[in-house]
Design a protein around this motif. Structure first.
Motif, PDB file in Angstrom:
ATOM      1  N   GLU A  46       0.827  -1.198   0.000  1.00  0.00           N
ATOM      2  CA  GLU A  46       0.000   0.000   0.000  1.00  0.00           C
ATOM      3  C   GLU A  46       0.869   1.258   0.000  1.00  0.00           C
ATOM      4  O   GLU A  46       2.054   1.217   0.330  1.00  0.00           O
ATOM      5  N   HIS A  47       0.219   2.373  -0.354  1.00  0.00           N
ATOM      6  CA  HIS A  47       0.887   3.680  -0.416  1.00  0.00           C
ATOM      7  C   HIS A  47       1.665   3.953   0.875  1.00  0.00           C
ATOM      8  O   HIS A  47       2.850   4.274   0.839  1.00  0.00           O
ATOM      9  N   THR A  48       0.996   3.832   2.013  1.00  0.00           N
ATOM     10  CA  THR A  48       1.640   4.167   3.291  1.00  0.00           C
ATOM     11  C   THR A  48       2.766   3.195   3.632  1.00  0.00           C
ATOM     12  O   THR A  48       3.755   3.589   4.260  1.00  0.00           O
ATOM     13  N   GLN A  49       2.638   1.932   3.207  1.00  0.00           N
ATOM     14  CA  GLN A  49       3.702   0.970   3.482  1.00  0.00           C
ATOM     15  C   GLN A  49       4.996   1.369   2.773  1.00  0.00           C
ATOM     16  O   GLN A  49       6.081   1.265   3.348  1.00  0.00           O
ATOM     17  N   GLY A  50       4.879   1.814   1.538  1.00  0.00           N
ATOM     18  CA  GLY A  50       6.062   2.241   0.801  1.00  0.00           C
ATOM     19  C   GLY A  50       6.760   3.400   1.483  1.00  0.00           C
ATOM     20  O   GLY A  50       7.991   3.424   1.597  1.00  0.00           O
ATOM     21  N   GLU A  55      -1.511   7.801  -7.847  1.00  0.00           N
ATOM     22  CA  GLU A  55      -1.269   6.382  -8.105  1.00  0.00           C
ATOM     23  C   GLU A  55       0.174   6.119  -8.486  1.00  0.00           C
ATOM     24  O   GLU A  55       0.710   5.045  -8.211  1.00  0.00           O
ATOM     25  N   GLN A  56       0.808   7.107  -9.128  1.00  0.00           N
ATOM     26  CA  GLN A  56       2.196   6.938  -9.555  1.00  0.00           C
ATOM     27  C   GLN A  56       3.033   8.130  -9.104  1.00  0.00           C
ATOM     28  O   GLN A  56       2.512   9.213  -8.863  1.00  0.00           O
ATOM     29  N   ALA A  57       4.339   7.880  -9.015  1.00  0.00           N
ATOM     30  CA  ALA A  57       5.291   8.943  -8.712  1.00  0.00           C
ATOM     31  C   ALA A  57       6.387   8.910  -9.765  1.00  0.00           C
ATOM     32  O   ALA A  57       6.831   7.829 -10.161  1.00  0.00           O
ATOM     33  N   PRO A  58       6.833  10.082 -10.228  1.00  0.00           N
ATOM     34  CA  PRO A  58       7.978  10.090 -11.124  1.00  0.00           C
ATOM     35  C   PRO A  58       9.230   9.667 -10.365  1.00  0.00           C
ATOM     36  O   PRO A  58       9.390   9.999  -9.181  1.00  0.00           O
ATOM     37  N   THR A  59      10.103   8.921 -11.010  1.00  0.00           N
ATOM     38  CA  THR A  59      11.370   8.501 -10.404  1.00  0.00           C
ATOM     39  C   THR A  59      12.452   8.589 -11.480  1.00  0.00           C
ATOM     40  O   THR A  59      12.138   8.730 -12.666  1.00  0.00           O
ATOM     41  N   PRO A  60      13.718   8.479 -11.098  1.00  0.00           N
ATOM     42  CA  PRO A  60      14.777   8.439 -12.123  1.00  0.00           C
ATOM     43  C   PRO A  60      14.641   7.243 -13.065  1.00  0.00           C
ATOM     44  O   PRO A  60      15.260   7.222 -14.124  1.00  0.00           O
ATOM     45  N   LEU A  61      13.844   6.259 -12.672  1.00  0.00           N
ATOM     46  CA  LEU A  61      13.630   5.061 -13.488  1.00  0.00           C
ATOM     47  C   LEU A  61      12.356   5.158 -14.311  1.00  0.00           C
ATOM     48  O   LEU A  61      11.962   4.186 -14.959  1.00  0.00           O
ATOM     49  N   GLY A  62      11.693   6.303 -14.270  1.00  0.00           N
ATOM     50  CA  GLY A  62      10.407   6.471 -14.917  1.00  0.00           C
ATOM     51  C   GLY A  62       9.295   6.402 -13.889  1.00  0.00           C
ATOM     52  O   GLY A  62       9.536   6.105 -12.711  1.00  0.00           O
ATOM     53  N   PRO A  63       8.050   6.674 -14.296  1.00  0.00           N
ATOM     54  CA  PRO A  63       6.953   6.642 -13.334  1.00  0.00           C
ATOM     55  C   PRO A  63       6.697   5.228 -12.816  1.00  0.00           C
ATOM     56  O   PRO A  63       6.745   4.268 -13.572  1.00  0.00           O
ATOM     57  N   LEU A  64       6.463   5.151 -11.510  1.00  0.00           N
ATOM     58  CA  LEU A  64       6.171   3.873 -10.860  1.00  0.00           C
ATOM     59  C   LEU A  64       5.015   4.067  -9.900  1.00  0.00           C
ATOM     60  O   LEU A  64       4.795   5.181  -9.400  1.00  0.00           O
ATOM     61  N   VAL A  86       3.264   4.528  -6.546  1.00  0.00           N
ATOM     62  CA  VAL A  86       3.872   5.229  -5.400  1.00  0.00           C
ATOM     63  C   VAL A  86       4.559   4.279  -4.417  1.00  0.00           C
ATOM     64  O   VAL A  86       5.715   4.513  -4.040  1.00  0.00           O
ATOM     65  N   PRO A  87       3.921   3.177  -3.997  1.00  0.00           N
ATOM     66  CA  PRO A  87       4.612   2.307  -3.043  1.00  0.00           C
ATOM     67  C   PRO A  87       5.908   1.736  -3.616  1.00  0.00           C
ATOM     68  O   PRO A  87       6.914   1.615  -2.908  1.00  0.00           O
ATOM     69  N   LEU A  88       5.892   1.392  -4.896  1.00  0.00           N
ATOM     70  CA  LEU A  88       7.074   0.826  -5.533  1.00  0.00           C
ATOM     71  C   LEU A  88       8.160   1.890  -5.711  1.00  0.00           C
ATOM     72  O   LEU A  88       9.350   1.618  -5.536  1.00  0.00           O
ATOM     73  N   ALA A  89       7.761   3.112  -6.045  1.00  0.00           N
ATOM     74  CA  ALA A  89       8.724   4.215  -6.174  1.00  0.00           C
ATOM     75  C   ALA A  89       9.433   4.455  -4.841  1.00  0.00           C
ATOM     76  O   ALA A  89      10.659   4.597  -4.790  1.00  0.00           O
ATOM     77  N   ALA A  90       8.661   4.488  -3.775  1.00  0.00           N
ATOM     78  CA  ALA A  90       9.252   4.707  -2.453  1.00  0.00           C
ATOM     79  C   ALA A  90      10.153   3.540  -2.062  1.00  0.00           C
ATOM     80  O   ALA A  90      11.232   3.736  -1.496  1.00  0.00           O
ATOM     81  N   ALA A  91       9.735   2.321  -2.385  1.00  0.00           N
ATOM     82  CA  ALA A  91      10.554   1.149  -2.062  1.00  0.00           C
ATOM     83  C   ALA A  91      11.835   1.133  -2.877  1.00  0.00           C
ATOM     84  O   ALA A  91      12.888   0.681  -2.397  1.00  0.00           O
ATOM     85  N   ALA A  92      11.798   1.635  -4.112  1.00  0.00           N
ATOM     86  CA  ALA A  92      13.011   1.709  -4.930  1.00  0.00           C
ATOM     87  C   ALA A  92      14.009   2.683  -4.317  1.00  0.00           C
ATOM     88  O   ALA A  92      15.210   2.393  -4.231  1.00  0.00           O
ATOM     89  N   ALA A  93      13.530   3.845  -3.887  1.00  0.00           N
ATOM     90  CA  ALA A  93      14.407   4.804  -3.207  1.00  0.00           C
ATOM     91  C   ALA A  93      14.939   4.199  -1.911  1.00  0.00           C
ATOM     92  O   ALA A  93      16.115   4.378  -1.560  1.00  0.00           O
ATOM     93  N   ALA A  94      14.085   3.467  -1.209  1.00  0.00           N
ATOM     94  CA  ALA A  94      14.505   2.815   0.039  1.00  0.00           C
ATOM     95  C   ALA A  94      15.570   1.768  -0.218  1.00  0.00           C
ATOM     96  O   ALA A  94      16.536   1.633   0.554  1.00  0.00           O
ATOM     97  N   MET A  95      15.409   1.008  -1.299  1.00  0.00           N
ATOM     98  CA  MET A  95      16.396  -0.024  -1.641  1.00  0.00           C
ATOM     99  C   MET A  95      17.775   0.606  -1.809  1.00  0.00           C
ATOM    100  O   MET A  95      18.770   0.115  -1.274  1.00  0.00           O
ATOM    101  N   ASP A  96      17.820   1.689  -2.554  1.00  0.00           N
ATOM    102  CA  ASP A  96      19.094   2.361  -2.796  1.00  0.00           C
ATOM    103  C   ASP A  96      19.710   2.851  -1.489  1.00  0.00           C
ATOM    104  O   ASP A  96      20.894   2.637  -1.226  1.00  0.00           O
ATOM    105  N   ALA A  97      18.907   3.502  -0.657  1.00  0.00           N
ATOM    106  CA  ALA A  97      19.424   4.037   0.611  1.00  0.00           C
ATOM    107  C   ALA A  97      19.896   2.929   1.541  1.00  0.00           C
ATOM    108  O   ALA A  97      20.974   3.008   2.140  1.00  0.00           O
ATOM    109  N   ALA A  98      19.098   1.874   1.665  1.00  0.00           N
ATOM    110  CA  ALA A  98      19.408   0.817   2.631  1.00  0.00           C
ATOM    111  C   ALA A  98      20.631   0.009   2.229  1.00  0.00           C
ATOM    112  O   ALA A  98      21.466  -0.338   3.076  1.00  0.00           O
TER     113      ALA A  98
END
Length: 197
Positions: free
Chosen positions: A2-6, A101-110, A112-124
């Motif tokens: 879900e959005h908040t989980q991301g 429903e979507q957020a722009p990212t350096p990888l293209g629109p995703l 929102v939960p997946l976009a946030a998780a992608a940023a989290a993956m990089d940071a973690a």
């Protein structure tokens, strides 16, 4: 997811990165890391620029430099410089409309939960790189690894094939926990140490 989980996963990853960076001894900034040929300072600067890119993808603009050619020197205090970027990323995600429903990212629109998780993956993952390189007992937690896993499974093979930004996946050894399995999938040796590099 879900959005908040991301967003929660991103918050956890940012806290992990900030905690690890705050724990780097002054003498360790030039130490080797699991990122071949990059020092602790370069990994931090790479992580900072990547996070900047995630935030600016939402608000507009471009990062101040190329994340794949990170400088050795950061102006000012590294932890303070990182904190500014992490706050900006958090504000960018908090500023998304609740029904987005979507957020722009350096990888293209995703989504929102997946976009946030992608940023989290990089940071973690870069937090883990810095932690093991500087001898900190701050492992990547299973909870955070599980939060990142959906982004890894959706994005990493494409990034590996198209841009060579991840090393080949390593074998997942029986008995690996969820964090070790994720690190191996991302091309990291979960038991890397400075003496083995």
């Amino acid at each position: 997811m879900e959005h908040t989980q991301g967003i929660e996963v991103l918050t956890q990853a940012h806290a992990y990165l900030a905690e690890v960076v705050a724990g780097v001894p002054e003498s360790a900034w030039g130490a080797p890391t699991p990122c071949s040929e990059w020092t602790v300072r370069q990994v931090l600067n790479h992580a900072r620029i990547d996070q900047q890119a995630y935030g600016l993808a939402i608000t507009g603009g471009r990062p101040d430099s190329d994340p794949f050619h990170p400088a050795d020197v950061l102006d000012g205090d590294p932890a303070a410089e990182l904190d500014k970027v992490l706050r900006a990323v958090a504000d960018a995600y908090a500023g998304l409309p609740a029904d987005a429903e979507q957020a722009p990212t350096p990888l293209g629109p995703l989504p929102v939960p997946l976009a946030a998780a992608a940023a989290a993956m990089d940071a973690a993952v870069h937090a883990w790189d810095i932690a093991v390189a500087t001898g900190q007992d701050r492992p990547l937690t299973g909870e955070l690894a599980e939060g990142i896993r959906p982004a890894a499974e959706r994005l990493v093979d494409h990034l590996r094939d198209a841009y060579q930004v991840f090393a080949p996946a390593r074998e997942v050894v029986p008995g690996y926990d969820s964090a070790e399995a994720l690190l191996a999938f991302l091309g990291r040796d979960p038991h890397w140490s400075p003496t083995a590099s």
